[in-house]
Design a protein around this motif. Structure first.
Motif, short mmCIF file in Angstrom:
data_model
loop_
_atom_site.label_atom_id
_atom_site.label_comp_id
_atom_site.label_asym_id
_atom_site.label_seq_id
_atom_site.Cartn_x
_atom_site.Cartn_y
_atom_site.Cartn_z
N GLY A 128 -42.05 49.10 -26.15
CA GLY A 128 -41.26 47.96 -27.14
C GLY A 128 -40.97 46.66 -26.15
O GLY A 128 -41.84 46.32 -25.49
N LYS A 129 -39.63 46.12 -26.32
CA LYS A 129 -39.28 44.95 -25.69
C LYS A 129 -39.11 45.23 -24.24
O LYS A 129 -38.23 46.08 -23.91
N TYR A 130 -39.84 44.47 -23.48
CA TYR A 130 -39.59 44.89 -21.90
C TYR A 130 -38.70 43.61 -21.20
O TYR A 130 -38.94 42.47 -21.64
N LYS A 131 -37.98 44.00 -20.53
CA LYS A 131 -37.12 42.95 -19.83
C LYS A 131 -38.15 42.55 -18.67
O LYS A 131 -38.79 43.28 -18.14
N VAL A 132 -38.14 41.16 -18.17
CA VAL A 132 -38.82 40.37 -17.15
C VAL A 132 -37.93 40.08 -15.94
O VAL A 132 -37.23 39.51 -16.17
N ILE A 133 -38.30 40.88 -14.74
CA ILE A 133 -37.46 40.82 -13.71
C ILE A 133 -38.23 40.18 -12.61
O ILE A 133 -39.41 40.47 -12.33
N THR A 134 -37.96 39.16 -11.91
CA THR A 134 -38.56 38.57 -10.97
C THR A 134 -37.71 38.94 -9.37
O THR A 134 -36.79 38.79 -9.28
N LEU A 135 -38.52 39.36 -8.58
CA LEU A 135 -38.20 39.72 -7.33
C LEU A 135 -37.73 38.51 -6.50
O LEU A 135 -38.65 37.87 -6.27
N CYS A 136 -36.78 38.59 -5.59
CA CYS A 136 -36.36 37.53 -4.61
C CYS A 136 -35.91 38.37 -3.61
O CYS A 136 -35.55 39.50 -3.42
N GLY A 137 -36.22 37.64 -2.36
CA GLY A 137 -35.84 38.22 -1.06
C GLY A 137 -36.86 37.63 0.26
O GLY A 137 -37.85 37.14 -0.34
N SER A 138 -36.47 38.09 1.45
CA SER A 138 -37.41 37.75 2.34
C SER A 138 -38.41 38.47 2.20
O SER A 138 -38.74 39.74 2.19
N THR A 139 -39.69 37.83 2.72
CA THR A 139 -41.00 38.53 2.55
C THR A 139 -41.07 39.37 3.73
O THR A 139 -42.17 40.12 3.90
N LYS A 140 -40.28 39.65 4.72
CA LYS A 140 -40.28 40.42 5.82
C LYS A 140 -40.12 41.64 5.25
O LYS A 140 -40.39 42.74 6.28
N PHE A 141 -39.66 41.83 4.11
CA PHE A 141 -39.28 43.11 3.63
C PHE A 141 -40.31 43.64 2.60
O PHE A 141 -40.04 44.08 1.56
N LYS A 142 -41.66 43.58 3.05
CA LYS A 142 -42.82 43.90 2.17
C LYS A 142 -42.67 45.27 1.51
O LYS A 142 -42.84 45.45 0.35
N ASP A 143 -42.34 46.31 2.45
CA ASP A 143 -42.25 47.70 1.74
C ASP A 143 -40.95 47.88 0.52
O ASP A 143 -41.38 48.44 -0.37
N ALA A 144 -39.81 47.15 1.12
CA ALA A 144 -38.89 47.31 -0.11
C ALA A 144 -39.32 46.55 -1.18
O ALA A 144 -39.15 47.01 -2.45
N PHE A 145 -40.16 45.39 -1.13
CA PHE A 145 -40.66 44.64 -2.23
C PHE A 145 -41.44 45.67 -2.99
O PHE A 145 -41.44 45.72 -4.43
N MET A 146 -42.36 46.31 -2.40
CA MET A 146 -43.42 47.13 -3.30
C MET A 146 -42.83 48.29 -3.79
O MET A 146 -43.05 48.66 -4.83
N GLU A 147 -41.71 48.94 -3.06
CA GLU A 147 -41.03 50.07 -3.81
C GLU A 147 -40.14 49.59 -5.08
O GLU A 147 -39.98 50.40 -5.84
N ALA A 148 -39.36 48.52 -4.83
CA ALA A 148 -38.57 47.89 -6.02
C ALA A 148 -39.63 47.58 -6.93
O ALA A 148 -39.23 48.08 -8.42
#
Length: 103
Positions: free
Chosen positions: A3-23
């Protein structure tokens, strides 16, 4: 869940690469379209930067926020740097919802 999907942009320090990938994975499996960073400058991708790259990436990320319904802030340990503060402020000014990994 089709159906209709919410669009989410991730923001934050790129030093947290693993957290970005998990989120990114978790939010995608929850049925969202996730927009992330194009590179992880603080995690080793900065060797390809030339003069003006950071300004371009910062501006590009604001355009990603424009495309989103909300932003999701990767704030590991409560850390929010200057660029991320600017992105949060921009999102709020443009009426986007703001959620955080850590409250």
């Amino acid at each position: 869940m089709v159906g209709k999907y919410k669009v989410i942009t991730l923001c934050g320090s790129t030093k947290f690469k693993d957290a970005f990938m998990e989120a990114q994975k978790r939010l995608t499996l929850e049925g969202n379209i996730v927009i992330s960073v194009g590179m992880f400058g603080h995690s080793g991708d900065d060797e390809v930067w030339t003069e003006g790259t950071k300004a371009m990436l910062d501006d590009m990320h604001k355009r990603k926020i424009d495309m989103a319904d909300e932003i999701y802030v990767i704030n590991v340990g409560g850390y929010i740097g200057e660029s991320t503060k600017s992105e949060i402020s921009y999102a709020q000014r443009t009426g986007k919802a703001v959620r955080f990994l850590e409250e």
